[in-house]
Design a protein around this motif. Structure first.
Motif, PDB file in Angstrom:
ATOM      1  N   PHE A   4      32.591  -5.412  -9.616  1.00  0.00           N
ATOM      2  CA  PHE A   4      33.707  -4.637 -10.490  1.00  0.00           C
ATOM      3  C   PHE A   4      34.043  -3.656 -10.035  1.00  0.00           C
ATOM      4  O   PHE A   4      35.198  -2.857 -10.366  1.00  0.00           O
ATOM      5  CB  PHE A   4      32.911  -4.205 -11.839  1.00  0.00           C
ATOM      6  CG  PHE A   4      32.302  -5.121 -12.671  1.00  0.00           C
ATOM      7  CD1 PHE A   4      33.122  -6.168 -13.130  1.00  0.00           C
ATOM      8  CD2 PHE A   4      30.770  -4.959 -12.984  1.00  0.00           C
ATOM      9  CE1 PHE A   4      32.398  -7.284 -13.755  1.00  0.00           C
ATOM     10  CE2 PHE A   4      30.122  -6.126 -13.890  1.00  0.00           C
ATOM     11  CZ  PHE A   4      30.930  -7.107 -14.347  1.00  0.00           C
ATOM     12  N   LEU A  83      28.058  -1.528 -15.151  1.00  0.00           N
ATOM     13  CA  LEU A  83      28.054  -2.685 -15.463  1.00  0.00           C
ATOM     14  C   LEU A  83      28.641  -2.962 -17.004  1.00  0.00           C
ATOM     15  O   LEU A  83      29.464  -3.986 -17.258  1.00  0.00           O
ATOM     16  CB  LEU A  83      26.672  -3.363 -15.552  1.00  0.00           C
ATOM     17  CG  LEU A  83      25.799  -3.675 -14.376  1.00  0.00           C
ATOM     18  CD1 LEU A  83      24.384  -3.853 -14.592  1.00  0.00           C
ATOM     19  CD2 LEU A  83      26.583  -4.877 -13.659  1.00  0.00           C
ATOM     20  N   GLU A  84      28.494  -1.889 -17.954  1.00  0.00           N
ATOM     21  CA  GLU A  84      29.274  -1.751 -19.129  1.00  0.00           C
ATOM     22  C   GLU A  84      30.571  -1.893 -18.775  1.00  0.00           C
ATOM     23  O   GLU A  84      31.298  -2.465 -19.658  1.00  0.00           O
ATOM     24  CB  GLU A  84      28.719  -0.552 -19.996  1.00  0.00           C
ATOM     25  CG  GLU A  84      27.239  -0.758 -20.415  1.00  0.00           C
ATOM     26  CD  GLU A  84      26.846   0.199 -21.242  1.00  0.00           C
ATOM     27  OE1 GLU A  84      27.523   1.434 -21.387  1.00  0.00           O
ATOM     28  OE2 GLU A  84      25.539   0.570 -21.332  1.00  0.00           O
ATOM     29  N   LYS A  85      31.228  -0.964 -18.104  1.00  0.00           N
ATOM     30  CA  LYS A  85      32.508  -0.792 -17.856  1.00  0.00           C
ATOM     31  C   LYS A  85      33.113  -2.176 -17.340  1.00  0.00           C
ATOM     32  O   LYS A  85      34.031  -2.646 -17.643  1.00  0.00           O
ATOM     33  CB  LYS A  85      33.034   0.193 -16.896  1.00  0.00           C
ATOM     34  CG  LYS A  85      34.339   0.389 -16.826  1.00  0.00           C
ATOM     35  CD  LYS A  85      34.915   1.673 -17.036  1.00  0.00           C
ATOM     36  CE  LYS A  85      36.413   1.860 -16.651  1.00  0.00           C
ATOM     37  NZ  LYS A  85      36.817   2.945 -16.918  1.00  0.00           N
ATOM     38  N   GLY A  86      32.434  -2.836 -16.375  1.00  0.00           N
ATOM     39  CA  GLY A  86      33.011  -4.108 -15.915  1.00  0.00           C
ATOM     40  C   GLY A  86      32.856  -5.113 -16.807  1.00  0.00           C
ATOM     41  O   GLY A  86      34.039  -5.794 -16.821  1.00  0.00           O
ATOM     42  N   GLN A  87      31.937  -5.229 -18.054  1.00  0.00           N
ATOM     43  CA  GLN A  87      31.941  -6.239 -18.871  1.00  0.00           C
ATOM     44  C   GLN A  87      33.304  -5.977 -19.710  1.00  0.00           C
ATOM     45  O   GLN A  87      34.198  -6.915 -20.102  1.00  0.00           O
ATOM     46  CB  GLN A  87      30.910  -6.123 -19.871  1.00  0.00           C
ATOM     47  CG  GLN A  87      29.788  -6.667 -19.150  1.00  0.00           C
ATOM     48  CD  GLN A  87      28.340  -6.475 -19.987  1.00  0.00           C
ATOM     49  OE1 GLN A  87      28.600  -5.758 -20.815  1.00  0.00           O
ATOM     50  NE2 GLN A  87      27.368  -7.181 -19.768  1.00  0.00           N
ATOM     51  N   GLU A  90      36.201  -7.379 -17.676  1.00  0.00           N
ATOM     52  CA  GLU A  90      36.276  -8.708 -17.571  1.00  0.00           C
ATOM     53  C   GLU A  90      36.889  -9.577 -19.112  1.00  0.00           C
ATOM     54  O   GLU A  90      37.792 -10.304 -19.077  1.00  0.00           O
ATOM     55  CB  GLU A  90      34.905  -9.593 -17.755  1.00  0.00           C
ATOM     56  CG  GLU A  90      34.536  -9.492 -16.234  1.00  0.00           C
ATOM     57  CD  GLU A  90      33.187  -9.925 -16.078  1.00  0.00           C
ATOM     58  OE1 GLU A  90      32.477 -10.057 -17.193  1.00  0.00           O
ATOM     59  OE2 GLU A  90      32.734 -10.597 -14.991  1.00  0.00           O
ATOM     60  N   THR A  91      36.584  -8.621 -20.116  1.00  0.00           N
ATOM     61  CA  THR A  91      37.275  -8.858 -21.603  1.00  0.00           C
ATOM     62  C   THR A  91      38.584  -8.579 -21.566  1.00  0.00           C
ATOM     63  O   THR A  91      39.317  -9.458 -21.865  1.00  0.00           O
ATOM     64  CB  THR A  91      36.604  -8.221 -22.615  1.00  0.00           C
ATOM     65  OG1 THR A  91      35.049  -8.561 -22.779  1.00  0.00           O
ATOM     66  CG2 THR A  91      36.887  -8.429 -23.967  1.00  0.00           C
TER      67      THR A  91
END
Length: 128
Positions: A4, A83-87, A90-91
């Motif tokens: 990310f 990881l949270e921001k990366g998800q 991706e969304t």
């Protein structure tokens, strides 16, 4: 985690006892699995000689930079935030590729509707 990110900058004074978070985060970035997830991600380490607190700056693939105070934030918490921001990234990308508007705005009346095939619980049923 690195998939990310486009750039990671870690700055610390090697003689400062508050560098534990920086060193742990650097180790996570240098892990083989992390490097393989995004070989293009630059990991820069700057050794400082001043008394400034250690910091970790990450640049996400969309260009947004976020700076973390490494004295107050453990490396694992920084990783989890990435990881949270990366998800979310991706969304967002998935919606944009599908030609859908982003962010998704849910009408107020739909927020209070129950999902199809489910029945709302009454307050007394929840207590049991």
């Amino acid at each position: 985690m690195l998939k990310f990110l486009s750039r990671v900058r870690i700055e610390f004074n090697a003689l400062d006892p508050r560098t534990a978070s920086c060193l742990e985060f650097l180790a996570q970035c240098n892990a083989r699995k992390a490097k393989e997830s995004n070989p293009a991600c630059q990991v820069l380490v700057k050794r400082r000689t001043d008394d400034q607190p250690p910091k970790i700056a990450v640049t996400f693939v969309n260009g947004v930079e976020q700076v973390f105070d490494a004295t107050a934030t453990p490396a694992q918490n920084i990783r989890n935030m990435i990881l949270e921001k990366g998800q979310l990234l991706e969304t967002e990308q998935m919606f944009q590729e599908a030609g859908e508007p982003w962010p998704v705005i849910i009408p107020e009346e739909e927020l209070h509707q129950s999902a199809p095939g489910t029945k709302p619980r009454k307050a007394e049923e929840k207590k049991q």
